[in-house]
Design a protein around this motif. Structure first.
Motif, short mmCIF file in Angstrom:
data_model
loop_
_atom_site.label_atom_id
_atom_site.label_comp_id
_atom_site.label_asym_id
_atom_site.label_seq_id
_atom_site.Cartn_x
_atom_site.Cartn_y
_atom_site.Cartn_z
N ARG A 214 -11.30 -58.19 -31.52
CA ARG A 214 -11.40 -57.42 -30.29
C ARG A 214 -11.90 -58.27 -29.14
N PHE A 215 -11.09 -58.39 -28.12
CA PHE A 215 -11.53 -59.04 -26.90
C PHE A 215 -11.60 -57.91 -25.87
N MET A 216 -12.78 -57.34 -25.71
CA MET A 216 -12.90 -56.08 -24.99
C MET A 216 -12.41 -56.16 -23.55
N LYS A 217 -12.77 -57.23 -22.85
CA LYS A 217 -12.33 -57.33 -21.45
C LYS A 217 -10.81 -57.22 -21.35
N GLY A 218 -10.12 -57.87 -22.28
CA GLY A 218 -8.66 -57.84 -22.29
C GLY A 218 -8.15 -56.45 -22.63
N LEU A 219 -8.76 -55.83 -23.64
CA LEU A 219 -8.31 -54.49 -24.04
C LEU A 219 -8.55 -53.49 -22.92
N PHE A 220 -9.72 -53.61 -22.27
CA PHE A 220 -10.03 -52.71 -21.15
C PHE A 220 -8.96 -52.85 -20.07
N ALA A 221 -8.54 -54.09 -19.80
CA ALA A 221 -7.53 -54.30 -18.76
C ALA A 221 -6.17 -53.81 -19.24
N LEU B 241 -11.25 -68.51 -26.28
CA LEU B 241 -10.07 -68.71 -27.15
C LEU B 241 -9.54 -67.37 -27.62
N GLU B 242 -10.49 -66.48 -27.99
CA GLU B 242 -10.11 -65.15 -28.46
C GLU B 242 -9.29 -64.44 -27.40
N GLY B 243 -9.79 -64.52 -26.16
CA GLY B 243 -9.12 -63.84 -25.06
C GLY B 243 -7.71 -64.36 -24.89
N ILE B 244 -7.55 -65.67 -24.91
CA ILE B 244 -6.22 -66.22 -24.66
C ILE B 244 -5.31 -65.95 -25.86
N ALA B 245 -5.82 -66.17 -27.06
CA ALA B 245 -4.96 -65.98 -28.22
C ALA B 245 -4.62 -64.52 -28.45
N SER B 246 -5.48 -63.60 -28.00
CA SER B 246 -5.18 -62.18 -28.22
C SER B 246 -4.17 -61.65 -27.22
N PHE B 247 -4.07 -62.30 -26.07
CA PHE B 247 -3.23 -61.72 -25.03
C PHE B 247 -2.11 -62.63 -24.57
N SER B 248 -1.93 -63.78 -25.21
CA SER B 248 -0.85 -64.66 -24.78
C SER B 248 -0.32 -65.43 -25.97
N SER B 249 0.99 -65.58 -26.05
CA SER B 249 1.52 -66.46 -27.10
C SER B 249 2.09 -67.72 -26.48
N LEU C 138 -12.73 -70.82 -14.42
CA LEU C 138 -11.63 -71.58 -15.02
C LEU C 138 -10.95 -70.73 -16.11
N PHE C 139 -11.79 -70.06 -16.91
CA PHE C 139 -11.22 -69.23 -17.97
C PHE C 139 -10.31 -68.15 -17.40
N TYR C 140 -10.79 -67.45 -16.36
CA TYR C 140 -9.97 -66.37 -15.79
C TYR C 140 -8.65 -66.92 -15.28
N ARG C 141 -8.72 -68.11 -14.63
CA ARG C 141 -7.48 -68.67 -14.08
C ARG C 141 -6.50 -69.01 -15.20
N VAL C 142 -6.99 -69.70 -16.24
CA VAL C 142 -6.10 -70.09 -17.34
C VAL C 142 -5.56 -68.84 -18.03
N HIS C 143 -6.47 -67.91 -18.30
CA HIS C 143 -6.05 -66.70 -19.01
C HIS C 143 -4.96 -65.97 -18.24
N ASN C 144 -5.18 -65.78 -16.95
CA ASN C 144 -4.22 -65.00 -16.18
C ASN C 144 -2.91 -65.73 -15.96
N MET C 145 -2.95 -67.07 -16.04
CA MET C 145 -1.73 -67.84 -15.93
C MET C 145 -0.90 -67.65 -17.21
N LEU C 146 -1.59 -67.59 -18.35
CA LEU C 146 -0.88 -67.58 -19.63
C LEU C 146 -0.52 -66.17 -20.10
N SER C 147 -1.19 -65.16 -19.54
CA SER C 147 -1.04 -63.84 -20.15
C SER C 147 -0.52 -62.82 -19.16
#
Ligand code: UDP
Ligand code: MG
Length: 339
Positions: free
Chosen positions: A205-212, A245-253, A166-175
């Motif tokens: 630092r949200f490493m998964k996001g930074l790595f991507a 939350l960190e992942g979404i807030a770091s990579f999506s506004s 669910l997290f990956y889906r929401v994150h990728n939709m928003l970011s």
């Protein structure tokens, strides 16, 4: 002639090991970066499994480094590491002054790493060291990043794998930065990638996001994730929620911007409803006082406003953390070759 890239060096090293080395054909180092937090029970198993994999790969041209980051462990982790270091000079330890969390510990490891490639790996053997030779092969073939993708998550609980997907889906939709599903921190990164990561200025630092986010030529290999070798997970549901939350807030506004739209839609609806009420009063005269609709409208709008303020708070908190410019971690001591 330009100096050979690490990949070229490695290719040559694989094929004509016996040839004499020119000065720029230096030994390549691959560092395993291992964040540990209260892992005294799992270190021995990790070391024996990892050594079984890396020892045969080690040649005069390919060296390994085991860079442990002790993330403020309160058990015997540091002693276990220091003990292991006495017998194995490849082990380096970065001892942090307290528990800063896995993301910060990984950052500390990547910062301390001067190798030609680095592989962040969990100490609990959930990231199988057996993949390392394959990763190095792909690196040799020219990939700058080799990610290990979990072919299935059957070792995780249902709740964990559902919430992760669910997290990956929401994150990728928003970011705009798309995080590939089922890919963790376990990956090989070339020096070029490490240098970019090292120079990223952000504190949170949200490493998964930074790595991507960094991109580069990426190869994917698949594996089956094993259950933890011992001990228990350090990630409580609450920590995972905060990481998400960190992942979404770091990579999506988007969560920040959406309130403008929600507000506009509600205003338009309220305006239309106001028109209806005025029209009705003019035609049919004053109605019974509308306590229910008044309360409903007020509570609904109050709720929406609080959510909006909460989202603002999430971002404001992050901005506040960034402007303070405090370091991401504090090192107590680094144990390496000469001490
Ligand atoms: N870890 C860490 N600091 C923390 C939490 C975890 O360095 O605050 C390390 C931990 O020692 C392990 C890795 O991060 O090597 C992954 O942790 P864990 O296995 O608990 O996470 P999970 O696999 O359950 O997601
Ligand atoms: Mg684990």
């Amino acid at each position: 002639m330009t100096a050979p890239t690490p990949q070229e060096n490695l290719k040559r090293g694989a094929h004509d090991e016996a040839n004499t080395l020119s000065p720029d054909q230096r030994t390549l180092t691959v560092a395993l970066i291992i964040p540990v937090f209260n892992e005294a029970d799992t270190i021995a198993a990790f070391l024996s499994d990892t050594r079984a994999v890396i020892d045969p790969l080690q040649t005069s041209r390919l060296r390994f480094q085991l860079l442990f980051v002790n993330d403020g462990s309160t058990d015997g982790t540091l002693d276990a590491l220091c003990g292991a270091r006495r017998d194995d000079s490849r082990i380096r330890i970065v001892d942090l002054s307290r528990n800063f969390g896995k993301e910060a510990a990984l950052t500390a490891g990547l910062d301390a790493c001067d190798a030609d490639a680095a592989i962040p790996i969990d100490v609990d053997l959930q990231d199988p060291p057996g993949l390392i030779p394959q990763m190095i092969d792909r690196w040799r073939e020219g990939a700058e990043v080799v990610v290990a993708k979990r072919a299935d998550r059957s070792s995780d609980s249902r709740a964990k794998s559902h919430s992760a997907s669910l997290f990956y889906r929401v994150h990728n939709m928003l970011s705009k930065t798309q995080i590939p599903e089922n890919v963790g921190d376990f990956r090989l990164m070339d020096r070029a990638v490490l240098d970019v990561l090292k120079n990223l200025p952000e504190r949170r630092r949200f490493m998964k996001g930074l790595f991507a986010w960094v991109g580069f030529k990426t190869a994917i290999i698949e594996y089956k994730r094993a259950p933890r070798s011992g001990g228990v997970t350090r990630f409580t549901p609450w920590k995972l929620w905060n990481l998400a939350l960190e992942g979404i807030a770091s990579f999506s506004s988007v969560p920040l911007e959406i309130w403008g739209y929600v507000g506009s839609v509600i205003s338009v609806l309220a305006f239309l409803y106001g028109g209806v009420l005025i029209g009705r009063t003019m035609i049919f005269g004053a109605d019974v006082p509308g306590y229910t609709s008044l309360m409903t409208g007020m509570l609904f709008l109050g709720g929406i406003q609080l959510i909006g303020i909460g989202v603002l708070g999430q971002y404001l908190g992050r901005v506040y953390d960034e402007v303070k410019r405090r370091p991401i971690y504090v090192v107590r001591k680094i144990y390496e070759d000469d001490d």
